[in-house]
Design an enzyme around this catalytic site. Structure first.
Site, PDB file in Angstrom:
ATOM      1  N   ASN A 174     -26.310  20.340   0.722  1.00  0.00           N
ATOM      2  CA  ASN A 174     -25.157  20.811   1.296  1.00  0.00           C
ATOM      3  C   ASN A 174     -25.200  21.056   2.731  1.00  0.00           C
ATOM      4  O   ASN A 174     -24.338  21.021   3.693  1.00  0.00           O
ATOM      5  CB  ASN A 174     -24.751  22.317   0.628  1.00  0.00           C
ATOM      6  CG  ASN A 174     -23.833  23.025   1.502  1.00  0.00           C
ATOM      7  OD1 ASN A 174     -22.603  22.722   1.625  1.00  0.00           O
ATOM      8  ND2 ASN A 174     -24.318  24.010   2.241  1.00  0.00           N
TER       9      ASN A 174
ATOM     10  N   SER B 270     -16.768  15.848   3.303  1.00  0.00           N
ATOM     11  CA  SER B 270     -15.625  16.357   4.112  1.00  0.00           C
ATOM     12  C   SER B 270     -14.386  15.389   4.136  1.00  0.00           C
ATOM     13  O   SER B 270     -14.547  14.264   3.860  1.00  0.00           O
ATOM     14  CB  SER B 270     -16.081  16.416   5.696  1.00  0.00           C
ATOM     15  OG  SER B 270     -15.093  16.806   6.523  1.00  0.00           O
TER      16      SER B 270
ATOM     17  N   TYR C 181     -19.866  12.764  13.193  1.00  0.00           N
ATOM     18  CA  TYR C 181     -19.762  13.686  11.972  1.00  0.00           C
ATOM     19  C   TYR C 181     -18.717  12.976  10.848  1.00  0.00           C
ATOM     20  O   TYR C 181     -19.255  12.834   9.600  1.00  0.00           O
ATOM     21  CB  TYR C 181     -19.029  14.963  12.083  1.00  0.00           C
ATOM     22  CG  TYR C 181     -18.897  15.990  11.215  1.00  0.00           C
ATOM     23  CD1 TYR C 181     -19.893  16.686  10.631  1.00  0.00           C
ATOM     24  CD2 TYR C 181     -17.627  16.186  10.602  1.00  0.00           C
ATOM     25  CE1 TYR C 181     -19.736  17.586   9.595  1.00  0.00           C
ATOM     26  CE2 TYR C 181     -17.474  16.851   9.472  1.00  0.00           C
ATOM     27  CZ  TYR C 181     -18.380  17.569   9.216  1.00  0.00           C
ATOM     28  OH  TYR C 181     -18.185  18.606   7.912  1.00  0.00           O
TER      29      TYR C 181
ATOM     30  N   ALA D   7     -18.138   9.693  10.445  1.00  0.00           N
ATOM     31  CA  ALA D   7     -18.875   8.481   9.883  1.00  0.00           C
ATOM     32  C   ALA D   7     -19.970   9.046   9.163  1.00  0.00           C
ATOM     33  O   ALA D   7     -20.168   8.481   7.830  1.00  0.00           O
ATOM     34  CB  ALA D   7     -19.440   7.796  11.173  1.00  0.00           C
ATOM     35  N   SER D   8     -20.630  10.240   9.110  1.00  0.00           N
ATOM     36  CA  SER D   8     -21.592  10.613   8.253  1.00  0.00           C
ATOM     37  C   SER D   8     -21.295  10.806   6.969  1.00  0.00           C
ATOM     38  O   SER D   8     -21.686  10.820   5.940  1.00  0.00           O
ATOM     39  CB  SER D   8     -22.584  11.680   8.841  1.00  0.00           C
ATOM     40  OG  SER D   8     -21.690  12.888   9.049  1.00  0.00           O
ATOM     41  N   LYS D   9     -20.069  11.782   7.065  1.00  0.00           N
ATOM     42  CA  LYS D   9     -19.385  12.224   5.766  1.00  0.00           C
ATOM     43  C   LYS D   9     -18.825  11.131   4.993  1.00  0.00           C
ATOM     44  O   LYS D   9     -18.881  10.891   3.797  1.00  0.00           O
ATOM     45  CB  LYS D   9     -18.336  13.266   6.254  1.00  0.00           C
ATOM     46  CG  LYS D   9     -19.086  14.465   6.823  1.00  0.00           C
ATOM     47  CD  LYS D   9     -20.230  15.129   5.727  1.00  0.00           C
ATOM     48  CE  LYS D   9     -20.589  16.477   6.323  1.00  0.00           C
ATOM     49  NZ  LYS D   9     -21.801  16.971   5.650  1.00  0.00           N
TER      50      LYS D   9
ATOM     51  N   ILE E 207     -12.881  25.277   6.323  1.00  0.00           N
ATOM     52  CA  ILE E 207     -13.601  26.448   5.717  1.00  0.00           C
ATOM     53  C   ILE E 207     -14.014  27.435   6.739  1.00  0.00           C
ATOM     54  O   ILE E 207     -14.605  26.992   7.632  1.00  0.00           O
ATOM     55  CB  ILE E 207     -14.565  25.815   4.582  1.00  0.00           C
ATOM     56  CG1 ILE E 207     -13.598  24.848   3.802  1.00  0.00           C
ATOM     57  CG2 ILE E 207     -14.896  27.255   3.930  1.00  0.00           C
ATOM     58  CD1 ILE E 207     -12.795  25.331   2.908  1.00  0.00           C
TER      59      ILE E 207
END
Length: 267
Positions: free
Chosen positions: A90, A143, A156, A158-160, A189
């Protein structure tokens, strides 16, 4: 009280706060023995809270994108709890709000190292231990930003997106092992990552605008992600594999955004 994870050994990274903390506590509340991992020393408070509630937990500080740290974490869980049944990768970082043309290779490399290489390392080192136990579950936090543009900065996002493909690939690579691999795609969230946005909205009296772009018209709570994580890790999800489960109040049904034109400053 339900005890879906009685006798199960579980690792949760990013457990110092937010989704990770809520999920670690939920696993422990249902009988799991949890190793709580995070770079933040506050992870010890998560483990202490679990123990205070009568659960089983221990904490470890680590860099989730560093292989030696991940190996140590897996070895600790194996030695302390007899093996590993569930791995929840996570841990992640946001990368701020840098635009595509303003980003640097160093920024991209750091975000990809934690957000994508971290889950890869978790799968690489936890999967063999889970197989030794006869099978189990691996979860990764992706995400809605990994689904399409409009919900995060470029590195971010691209990473997800990489995490989503990673779980699909891992599910195939682990075929026949009885190890299921799935991702959760949270929307907005309230966590440490989004704390600044929430605090600013409250300071200026615009809390009612938080989450206004999704059909439920609100932001989500870490516990709402934790409940999905527990389902995916449990036998109740025994036929769910290689999926990216979206938990976003309906945001990604259209992903509405206020688009900024190239070369123009938003008013």
């Amino acid at each position: 009280m339900r005890a879906r994870f009685a006798g199960k050994s579980i690792i949760v990274t990013g457990a110092a706060s937010g989704i990770g903390r809520a999920t670690a506590m939920a696993f422990a509340a249902e009988g799991g023995a949890v190793v709580c991992a995070d770079l933040d020393e506050a992870v010890h408070a998560t483990a202490a809270a679990i123990v205070a509630d009568g659960g089983t937990a221990r904490a470890i500080t680590l860099d989730a994108g560093r292989e030696a740290d991940v190996v140590h974490m897996v070895e600790l869980a194996g030695a302390a709890h007899g093996g590993i049944d569930v791995m929840y990768a996570n841990a992640g970082i946001s990368g701020g709000l840098t635009g595509l043309l303003e980003g640097t290779p160093e920024q991209w490399a750091d975000i990809l190292r934690v957000n994508l290489i971290g889950p890869f390392l978790a799968i690489k080192h936890a999967a063999p231990r889970i197989i030794e136990r006869g099978g189990g579950a691996i979860l990764c936090t992706a995400s809605v930003a990994g689904l399409r543009s409009g919900a995060g900065c470029p590195p971010y996002s691209a990473s997800k997106a990489g995490v989503i493909n990673l779980v699909q690939t891992a599910a195939q690579q682990l075929a026949g092992s009885n190890v299921r691999v799935n991702a959760i795609c949270p929307g907005l969230i309230e966590t440490g990552m989004t704390a600044r946005a929430y605090e600013h909205a409250r300071e200026v009296g615009k809390e009612d605008r938080i989450g206004r772009l999704n059909p439920l018209r609100r932001g989500g709570e870490p516990e709402e992600i934790a409940r999905v994580a527990l389902f995916l890790a449990s036998d109740e999800a025994s036929y769910v594999n290689g999926q990216a489960i979206v938990v976003d109040g309906g945001l990604s049904s259209s992903h509405p955004v206020t688009r900024q034109e190239f070369g123009k400053t938003a008013a």
